[in-house]
Design an enzyme around this catalytic site. Structure first.
Site, short mmCIF file in Angstrom:
data_model
loop_
_atom_site.label_atom_id
_atom_site.label_comp_id
_atom_site.label_asym_id
_atom_site.label_seq_id
_atom_site.Cartn_x
_atom_site.Cartn_y
_atom_site.Cartn_z
N TYR A 1 0.83 -1.21 0.00
CA TYR A 1 0.00 0.00 0.00
C TYR A 1 0.86 1.26 0.00
O TYR A 1 2.08 1.19 0.18
CB TYR A 1 -0.95 0.00 1.21
N HIS B 1 -2.06 -20.93 1.04
CA HIS B 1 -0.93 -20.02 1.28
C HIS B 1 -0.14 -19.73 0.02
O HIS B 1 0.28 -18.61 -0.22
CB HIS B 1 0.00 -20.61 2.35
N ARG C 1 -8.73 -20.13 -0.56
CA ARG C 1 -7.66 -19.97 0.42
C ARG C 1 -6.59 -21.05 0.32
O ARG C 1 -6.89 -22.25 0.41
CB ARG C 1 -8.24 -19.95 1.85
N GLU D 1 12.82 2.33 14.01
CA GLU D 1 11.92 3.38 13.53
C GLU D 1 10.65 3.39 14.37
O GLU D 1 10.48 2.56 15.25
CB GLU D 1 11.58 3.16 12.04
N LEU E 1 11.36 1.01 7.02
CA LEU E 1 10.71 1.44 5.78
C LEU E 1 11.35 2.78 5.42
O LEU E 1 11.34 3.71 6.25
CB LEU E 1 9.20 1.57 6.04
N LYS F 1 6.45 -1.96 2.11
CA LYS F 1 5.26 -1.34 2.70
C LYS F 1 4.10 -2.31 2.54
O LYS F 1 3.25 -2.18 1.65
CB LYS F 1 4.98 0.03 2.07
C1 LIG Z 1 4.90 4.59 5.69
C2 LIG Z 1 5.84 4.34 6.83
C3 LIG Z 1 6.81 5.28 7.22
C4 LIG Z 1 6.87 6.69 6.66
O1 LIG Z 1 7.03 6.73 5.29
P1 LIG Z 1 6.58 8.02 4.47
O2 LIG Z 1 6.83 7.64 3.06
O3 LIG Z 1 7.41 9.16 4.92
O4 LIG Z 1 5.12 8.23 4.78
C5 LIG Z 1 7.73 4.92 8.18
N1 LIG Z 1 7.67 3.72 8.80
C6 LIG Z 1 6.74 2.80 8.47
C7 LIG Z 1 6.74 1.49 9.19
C8 LIG Z 1 5.78 3.07 7.49
O5 LIG Z 1 4.86 2.17 7.19
#
Ligand SMILES: *Cc1c(COP(=O)(O)O)cnc(C)c1O
Length: 286
Positions: free
Chosen positions: A32, A101, A99, A178, A202, A146
């Site tokens: 996403y 996997h 369903r 993070e 990320l 993501k």
């Molecule tokens: C989306 C997200 C971010 C921030 O990413 P942006 O592109 O700046 O919105 C940071 N950490 C995680 C775990 C995320 O899912």
């Protein structure tokens, strides 16, 4: 009427239905993005859409739309919904099949959904700063994707919410990675430090934009991992994400960071970031 995108078509939100055996619903099998909209214009749209395609590639999910086409569809939806200030959310799942996997065959097409939402900028948080909590990072080892699978992230955020904190700062042992939905940076002696873009975080578009702004404005920035102790001893700490932009963290685990108020370098970055938004999307003054 509010329009959404379902598999490339615009339809009335109340008529948009997804199958029970959509793999996003059953397995979190998909990727996403969230893009901010200012003055009816998307900010850093290409960067987000390119990352979406990359996330897809990393899980062998073939997104057949090129960036240009995706951008055009989202722009049309923004116009249809008369969105001025808010976000666009989009996701691709591996589609619907009985369903199992293992991935379905090539004949099963990915499911593409997207919607808009009106939201203001988090003015108060950006100005005053927020509190954060520390939590062990229990997520998998491909945090660079993501992915729709956000259990580790939401469990961390819930812990923060329960203690009246805005964000949970995650760490693997002594190393800070993070936030649950944001990247974290610290300031020490005028130098910014943030975790490198490895599989453990990320790589945020906001984070990348901050790095560029630092380069262009001769602000020292180092992409190296830092510890919980470094975090607690920092002069300034801030988080960054699409929806939170650059938000100062003024308190961690009940203890103030620096003077307990947003620091000068964080404020400077907020100004530079705002200028960049205005360059792409026009004036933010109402
Ligand atoms: C989306 C997200 C971010 C921030 O990413 P942006 O592109 O700046 O919105 C940071 N950490 C995680 C775990 C995320 O899912």
């Amino acid at each position: 009427m509010e329009y959404v995108i379902l598999n490339g078509e615009f339809i009335d939100r109340s008529k948009a239905k997804v199958d029970m055996e959509d793999r996003g619903y059953q397995f979190g099998d998909g990727v996403y993005e969230v893009i901010r909209v200012y003055n009816g214009k998307m900010f850093t749209a290409e960067e987000h859409l390119e990352r979406l395609l990359e996330s897809g590639k990393k899980i062998e999910l073939n997104i057949s739309y090129p960036v240009k086409k995706l951008k055009h569809l989202l722009e049309q939806m923004i116009v249809k919904n008369k969105l001025e200030l808010g976000i666009v959310y989009m996701q691709f799942t591996r589609g619907t099949s009985p369903r199992n996997h293992a991935y379905p065959g090539e004949d099963v097409l990915p499911a593409f959904t997207a919607y808009t939402r009106e939201t203001t900028r988090p003015e108060e948080n950006m100005k005053k700063g927020v509190k954060a909590l520390l939590v062990e990072d229990i997520r998998w080892l491909r945090c660079d994707i993501k992915s729709l699978n956000l259990l580790g992230n939401i469990m961390a955020k819930q812990k923060a919410a329960q203690s009246g904190c805005f964000e949970a700062i995650q760490h693997r042992g002594e190393t800070v990675t993070e936030g649950s939905s944001s990247n974290i940076a610290i300031v020490r002696n005028g130098k910014i430090c943030t975790h490198p873009a490895t599989n453990l975080i990320l790589n945020g578009i906001t984070r990348r934009k901050i790095n560029e702004l630092c380069q262009a404005n001769e602000i020292a920035l180092e992409e190296t991992a830092f510890t919980i102790e470094d975090l607690k001893q920092a002069d300034e700490v801030f988080l960054s994400s699409t929806s939170a932009e650059i938000t100062p963290i003024t308190e961690i685990e009940g203890k103030p960071i620096g003077a307990g108020t947003p620091g000068p370098l964080t404020r400077k970055l907020q100004d530079l970031f705002e200028t960049e938004i205005e360059r792409q999307c026009g004036s933010l003054q109402v």
